[in-house]
Design an enzyme around this catalytic site. Sequence first.
Site, PDB file in Angstrom:
ATOM      1  N   CYS A  28       1.291  -1.385  -0.574  1.00  0.00           N
ATOM      2  CA  CYS A  28      -0.022   0.191   0.010  1.00  0.00           C
ATOM      3  C   CYS A  28       0.971   1.048   0.049  1.00  0.00           C
ATOM      4  CB  CYS A  28      -0.986   0.112   1.295  1.00  0.00           C
ATOM      5  SG  CYS A  28      -2.050   1.370   1.012  1.00  0.00           S
ATOM      6  N   CYS A  41      -1.394   2.140  -2.979  1.00  0.00           N
ATOM      7  CA  CYS A  41      -2.611   2.710  -2.793  1.00  0.00           C
ATOM      8  C   CYS A  41      -1.982   4.027  -2.336  1.00  0.00           C
ATOM      9  CB  CYS A  41      -2.896   2.287  -1.044  1.00  0.00           C
ATOM     10  SG  CYS A  41      -3.460   0.998  -1.280  1.00  0.00           S
ATOM     11  N   LYS A  58      -0.041   5.019  -6.430  1.00  0.00           N
ATOM     12  CA  LYS A  58      -1.491   5.252  -7.216  1.00  0.00           C
ATOM     13  C   LYS A  58      -1.847   6.629  -7.068  1.00  0.00           C
ATOM     14  CE  LYS A  58      -4.575   3.246  -6.291  1.00  0.00           C
ATOM     15  NZ  LYS A  58      -5.546   1.553  -6.229  1.00  0.00           N
ATOM     16  N   TYR A 100      -9.929  -3.400 -10.770  1.00  0.00           N
ATOM     17  CA  TYR A 100      -9.405  -2.092 -10.913  1.00  0.00           C
ATOM     18  C   TYR A 100      -8.365  -2.090 -10.942  1.00  0.00           C
ATOM     19  CZ  TYR A 100      -7.365  -3.385  -6.193  1.00  0.00           C
ATOM     20  OH  TYR A 100      -6.527  -4.251  -5.611  1.00  0.00           O
ATOM     21  N   GLU A 152      -7.148   1.187 -13.019  1.00  0.00           N
ATOM     22  CA  GLU A 152      -7.194   2.890 -12.432  1.00  0.00           C
ATOM     23  C   GLU A 152      -5.761   3.186 -12.952  1.00  0.00           C
ATOM     24  OE1 GLU A 152      -8.548   2.291  -7.240  1.00  0.00           O
ATOM     25  OE2 GLU A 152      -6.393   1.184  -8.863  1.00  0.00           O
ATOM     26  N   HIS A 191     -27.148  21.859   0.364  1.00  0.00           N
ATOM     27  CA  HIS A 191     -27.560  22.529  -0.999  1.00  0.00           C
ATOM     28  C   HIS A 191     -26.741  22.973  -1.343  1.00  0.00           C
ATOM     29  CE1 HIS A 191     -29.445  22.567  -5.185  1.00  0.00           C
ATOM     30  NE2 HIS A 191     -29.442  24.209  -4.926  1.00  0.00           N
ATOM     31  N   GLU A 193     -26.245  15.465  -2.449  1.00  0.00           N
ATOM     32  CA  GLU A 193     -27.746  15.215  -1.773  1.00  0.00           C
ATOM     33  C   GLU A 193     -28.911  14.481  -2.598  1.00  0.00           C
ATOM     34  OE1 GLU A 193     -29.941  19.161  -3.554  1.00  0.00           O
ATOM     35  OE2 GLU A 193     -27.844  19.876  -3.678  1.00  0.00           O
TER      36      GLU A 193
END
Length: 452
Positions: A43, A48, A51, A178, A182, A435, A440
């Site tokens: 990682c 991670c 990356k 993934y 990615e 908002h 939302e």
Amino acid sequence: MTFDYDLFVIGGGSGGVRAARIAASEGGARVALAEEYRMGGTCVIRGCVPKKLMVYASEFPAALQDARAYGWQVDAGGFDWPQFRARLEQELNRLEAAYRGGLTNAGVTIYDQRARLVDAHQVELADGTRFRAKHILIATGGRPFIPEIPGADLAITSNEIFGMDALPGRVLIVGGGYIASEFACILNGLGVKVTQSFRGTQILRGFDDECRSLVARSMAEAGIDMRPETTVAALSRHESGIRATFGDDAQETFDLVLYATGRVPNSAGLGLEGLGVGLGARGEIVVDGYSQTAVPSIFAVGDVTDRIALTPVAIREGHAFADTVFKGQARQVDHELVASAIFTQPELGTVGMSEEDARAQGKIDVYSASFRPMRTLFAGREDRMLMKLVVAQDSGKVLGCHIVGPGAGEMIQMAAIAVKMGATKADFDRTVAVHPTVAEELVTLRNPSRRD
């Protein structure tokens, strides 16, 4: 029996480091840890963290285009990969030093060598030194897998991509998961011509179909050459680059070939054979809910167990192990409803069941909204977001939440708290919207878009 250490950890990734530190600092244990490469594991050093920094770098071209639409006079030169790579290495060095410092401050002895098991209580370092430990924890993670094809040695994996001397002009990325997706987005954003080939009909197998279809469509619209139902039969070196021969005998030349066809547990060469430690079909170490193997003194956490291959899960498993064994607080990790994010462009954040999995278990209502987000709509881009809730008809419980779009990873972390608590659609409805935000939409979805 006399022991040199109460705990010997093999592997300096997130799970092993957490276990070692907690066992030593809070459990009062004599702890040693062996790591053959760099502290921090996949990682921090080759996954991670680097990356995600590359993701950030690759997003600036689109951001600069948007800035012009918002009235900024912006001119940008080309991307300086050597400068970025040098800065990236500085950051990884800083993180590795922080990991080492945390272990040293906790009183953990570090051995910068490969280690293997000799028996249920004994480990051997690469230099031949042996130690006896009351408990041994294996936290060696996973490793990339490249199929055996002619010329496979010409390809690189995600482990090597951060050390490239220069950006390639043309890259073939093999894989539809993934990691492949990615890096396809990252390199495309950095100006590389990207081709992504994968065996399936769609990328991101196992994720919600509607979500992965939107991600794939957006990637293709961004200029990535998506090639489903395509296999690579062979690679060969040519003057103009690396020639890929595909399953239909078509050939094409690239400057770089990146294989991201999955990862396997890194359990080979640890001396597990004959010790009674159970191994699964993929080489994963079989453990119980307390991360204990069939040999009472040997435990394993993280990707090497092939439970959920995510860094935060490995950290929790390592911490729970230390609590259980050294603090007298028996604790198992809850592997249900673990959220995850895919840092493609657009991002995909998900927690809980996909629409397909939920439908296979009972009647559901699906609430979804697909729209153009305000920020890029104003800039004239055609980006689309997707907000989706999968709800059980009988109880109203939210079984899954899926988000595609900018900031999906950040949003899904918050949504995961509600889903983990067992929130119902009525709970979402009672929540007043913030908002104007894209998030939302999660609390303003009133009518099902699909119903069984």
